[in-house]
Motif scaffolding. Structure first.
Motif, PDB file in Angstrom:
ATOM      1  N   MET A 224       0.810  -1.214   0.000  1.00 46.02           N
ATOM      2  CA  MET A 224       0.000   0.000   0.000  1.00 46.02           C
ATOM      3  C   MET A 224       0.845   1.267   0.000  1.00 46.02           C
ATOM      4  O   MET A 224       0.319   2.380   0.038  1.00 46.02           O
ATOM      5  CB  MET A 224      -0.938  -0.014   1.216  1.00 46.02           C
ATOM      6  CG  MET A 224      -1.936  -1.165   1.194  1.00 46.02           C
ATOM      7  SD  MET A 224      -3.035  -1.209   2.636  1.00 46.02           S
ATOM      8  CE  MET A 224      -4.116   0.174   2.275  1.00 46.02           C
ATOM      9  N   GLY A 225       2.174   1.102   0.008  1.00 45.16           N
ATOM     10  CA  GLY A 225       3.065   2.248  -0.110  1.00 45.16           C
ATOM     11  C   GLY A 225       3.268   3.058   1.156  1.00 45.16           C
ATOM     12  O   GLY A 225       3.635   4.234   1.098  1.00 45.16           O
ATOM     13  N   ILE A 226       3.047   2.433   2.337  1.00 43.04           N
ATOM     14  CA  ILE A 226       3.254   3.176   3.594  1.00 43.04           C
ATOM     15  C   ILE A 226       4.347   2.531   4.452  1.00 43.04           C
ATOM     16  O   ILE A 226       4.417   2.773   5.658  1.00 43.04           O
ATOM     17  CB  ILE A 226       1.944   3.286   4.408  1.00 43.04           C
ATOM     18  CG1 ILE A 226       1.399   1.898   4.766  1.00 43.04           C
ATOM     19  CG2 ILE A 226       0.908   4.094   3.656  1.00 43.04           C
ATOM     20  CD1 ILE A 226       0.248   1.950   5.750  1.00 43.04           C
ATOM     21  N   SER A 227       5.181   1.716   3.847  1.00 40.84           N
ATOM     22  CA  SER A 227       6.280   1.092   4.577  1.00 40.84           C
ATOM     23  C   SER A 227       7.536   1.950   4.430  1.00 40.84           C
ATOM     24  O   SER A 227       7.878   2.360   3.310  1.00 40.84           O
ATOM     25  CB  SER A 227       6.555  -0.317   4.036  1.00 40.84           C
ATOM     26  OG  SER A 227       7.655  -0.905   4.692  1.00 40.84           O
ATOM     27  N   PRO A 228       8.227   2.275   5.537  1.00 41.25           N
ATOM     28  CA  PRO A 228       9.456   3.085   5.434  1.00 41.25           C
ATOM     29  C   PRO A 228      10.494   2.390   4.561  1.00 41.25           C
ATOM     30  O   PRO A 228      10.544   1.163   4.481  1.00 41.25           O
ATOM     31  CB  PRO A 228       9.937   3.167   6.894  1.00 41.25           C
ATOM     32  CG  PRO A 228       8.734   2.887   7.721  1.00 41.25           C
ATOM     33  CD  PRO A 228       7.912   1.905   6.932  1.00 41.25           C
ATOM     34  N   GLU A 229      11.315   3.206   3.906  1.00 40.09           N
ATOM     35  CA  GLU A 229      12.383   2.647   3.088  1.00 40.09           C
ATOM     36  C   GLU A 229      13.485   2.068   3.975  1.00 40.09           C
ATOM     37  O   GLU A 229      13.709   2.529   5.090  1.00 40.09           O
ATOM     38  CB  GLU A 229      12.978   3.724   2.179  1.00 40.09           C
ATOM     39  CG  GLU A 229      12.010   4.248   1.130  1.00 40.09           C
ATOM     40  CD  GLU A 229      12.654   5.270   0.221  1.00 40.09           C
ATOM     41  OE1 GLU A 229      13.886   5.477   0.350  1.00 40.09           O
ATOM     42  OE2 GLU A 229      11.946   5.871  -0.596  1.00 40.09           O
ATOM     43  N   PHE A 230      14.151   1.058   3.447  1.00 42.95           N
ATOM     44  CA  PHE A 230      15.284   0.455   4.155  1.00 42.95           C
ATOM     45  C   PHE A 230      16.449   1.430   4.116  1.00 42.95           C
ATOM     46  O   PHE A 230      16.875   1.859   3.043  1.00 42.95           O
ATOM     47  CB  PHE A 230      15.663  -0.871   3.489  1.00 42.95           C
ATOM     48  CG  PHE A 230      16.883  -1.526   4.085  1.00 42.95           C
ATOM     49  CD1 PHE A 230      16.756  -2.406   5.146  1.00 42.95           C
ATOM     50  CD2 PHE A 230      18.144  -1.277   3.583  1.00 42.95           C
ATOM     51  CE1 PHE A 230      17.871  -3.022   5.703  1.00 42.95           C
ATOM     52  CE2 PHE A 230      19.271  -1.879   4.125  1.00 42.95           C
ATOM     53  CZ  PHE A 230      19.121  -2.758   5.184  1.00 42.95           C
ATOM     54  N   ILE A 231      16.954   1.812   5.306  1.00 38.52           N
ATOM     55  CA  ILE A 231      18.086   2.745   5.401  1.00 38.52           C
ATOM     56  C   ILE A 231      19.208   2.080   6.181  1.00 38.52           C
ATOM     57  O   ILE A 231      19.001   1.639   7.314  1.00 38.52           O
ATOM     58  CB  ILE A 231      17.672   4.051   6.097  1.00 38.52           C
ATOM     59  CG1 ILE A 231      16.583   4.760   5.274  1.00 38.52           C
ATOM     60  CG2 ILE A 231      18.865   4.969   6.287  1.00 38.52           C
ATOM     61  CD1 ILE A 231      16.052   6.015   5.930  1.00 38.52           C
ATOM     62  N   SER A 232      20.377   2.024   5.598  1.00 37.86           N
ATOM     63  CA  SER A 232      21.515   1.412   6.279  1.00 37.86           C
ATOM     64  C   SER A 232      21.934   2.262   7.469  1.00 37.86           C
ATOM     65  O   SER A 232      21.867   3.499   7.428  1.00 37.86           O
ATOM     66  CB  SER A 232      22.690   1.250   5.312  1.00 37.86           C
ATOM     67  OG  SER A 232      23.850   0.827   6.004  1.00 37.86           O
TER      68      SER A 232
END
Length: 447
Positions: A224-232
């Motif tokens: 649904m496009g509300i998941s935070p992006e993976f950030i190292s």
């Protein structure tokens, strides 16, 4: 052979002192790793956001949480109570930290300063517990937390956290001004999955209901496009957590008092976990065992301040988990703790968990506090009610819950040392119920 027979009579495949074959030990150890993750991977993500941490900093806090959870649990299994009980983030501490963060923001205090205040507060709370363990006062202190005090505290905690959960479920705590339907859908579906699995499934699947719900909710949030992006986290593949990661400790008397009270209250949870496992395995708690485990409980709190994370507690669900798996042996448990420590130094793993969608995290959080409410109601069932008990509980609730509805600006005229305590309905409710129960309306001892 007699030992094996006895444990099988008690319903265990492997007793506390039995050795498990290497192959099975690895399988059971991996199973314990799932329990470790289910109890430790969600709370730091929620709390980190409230404490003003960036996603990469939350990943680093997860590293510290994983490493400490595995290490402390192994220490207790080897040197402390010697039971397979997981130590991990406490729901009570999650509530207290969120309340403190909200108060700090309302009073204009920098969250970075609050974090360094918390480091010292946790260390001093741990020192207090160590002193209690060395002095042998544990049993006397536990008498303070009778069913009236415990029930009032637990239910006030749920009331105070209910607004936080709803704001997270609707997306308001993520920066929106109005209810976001996508957040609400993910929250509700995640909650339904966790509850249905808890109530309908059996065995191992039932015991990891929260983990399954989080995975399904996470996939849905991503779709649904509300998941935070993976950030190292920027620490490479292997990273060793650093002490005082939030900065050099600072002093705030009100934060210290709140930490002392929080750790004080957890004595009851600590004793419940150990006593439950002792009853299950028919292994009586000796004074020496209680003293050792209490001292290590204090050491854990010190470590939670030194390597800043949410305060830990032995999970009260441990007896249920052991009864479910029918494996009480220490070997697989220790191996699971070692696996957890290994994950704690692998930075990408913690960066992955730091990206848990807020709506999913708040769903898991609601499950924790729903069960906390149940626990509070069960405490009240132990009480023989008269007008005295009605006055104690009613007055404590009216004062504690009433404070929760006051705006933070109402407390700005108070000395800074008192603001965090007096503006905290949970802490004030606890203070009032203890004063009424044990001092003002104290029952006369039967002559």
């Amino acid at each position: 052979m007699k030992q094996v027979s006895k444990e099988r009579t008690d319903g265990m495949l492997y007793g506390l002192e039995e050795k498990v074959p290497p192959g099975k030990c690895t399988v059971y150890g991996t199973q314990y790793l799932i329990y470790f993750l289910a109890g430790s991977a969600i709370m730091p993500v929620i709390i980190g956001a409230y404490l003003g941490l960036e996603q990469a900093e939350i990943a680093q806090m997860l590293q510290r949480t994983f490493l400490l959870s595995g290490g402390v649990s192994v220490l207790q299994a080897v040197l402390g109570h010697r039971f397979p009980i997981i130590d991990g983030p406490a729901g009570l501490w999650m509530g207290l930290l969120i309340i403190l963060a909200g108060a700090a923001s309302s009073f204009g205090k920098d969250l970075a300063v609050l974090r360094t205040d918390l480091e010292l507060g946790m260390i001093l709370a741990g020192v207090m517990v160590i002193i209690v363990g060395l002095s042998g006062l544990m049993q006397k202190i536990l008498k303070i937390f009778n069913p009236i005090v415990n029930g009032t505290f637990l239910i006030l905690m749920v009331l105070q956290m209910s607004a936080t959960v709803i704001k997270g479920a609707t997306g308001i705590s993520s920066g929106y001004d109005t209810i976001q339907l996508k957040f609400l859908v993910v929250f509700l579906i995640t909650t339904v999955v966790i509850v249905v699995i808890n109530l309908k499934a059996h065995g191992f699947i039932q015991s990891i209901a929260t983990l399954i719900g989080v995975v399904i909710g996470w996939v849905l949030a991503y779709a649904m496009g509300i998941s935070p992006e993976f950030i190292s986290s920027g620490d490479g593949f292997v990273a060793v957590p650093q002490p005082f990661a939030w900065g050099s400790p600072t002093v705030d008397a009100s934060v210290i008092v709140t930490c002392l009270i929080g750790e004080f209250v957890l004595f009851s949870n600590f004793a419940t976990s150990i006593n439950g496992m002792s009853d299950l395995l028919a292994r009586p708690n000796t004074p020496k065992l209680v003293r050792r485990s209490t001292i290590l409980f204090g050491v854990t709190a010190v470590l939670c301040g030194l390597f800043p994370v949410t305060g830990f507690v032995p999970f009260a669900s441990a007896p249920s988990t052991t009864k479910l798996t029918r494996v009480a042996a220490r070997g697989p448990f220790i191996l699971g703790g070692i696996f957890m420590m290994i994950l704690g130094i692998i930075a990408p793993v913690c960066s992955f968990f730091a990206a848990i969608p807020p709506a999913v995290g708040y769903s898991a959080m609601m499950i924790v506090f729903a069960l906390m409410l149940e626990q509070g109601i069960r405490e009240y069932k132990k009480v023989q009610f008269t007008n005295r008990e009605g006055f104690i509980i009613g007055i404590s609730f009216m004062i504690g819950a009433g404070i929760m509805f006051l705006d933070a600006s109402a407390f700005l005229t108070l000395p800074q040392m008192l603001r965090y305590i007096v503006s905290n309905g949970l802490i004030m409710g606890l203070i009032i119920v203890m004063l009424l129960e044990h001092v003002i309306l104290r029952k006369k001892k039967a002559s």
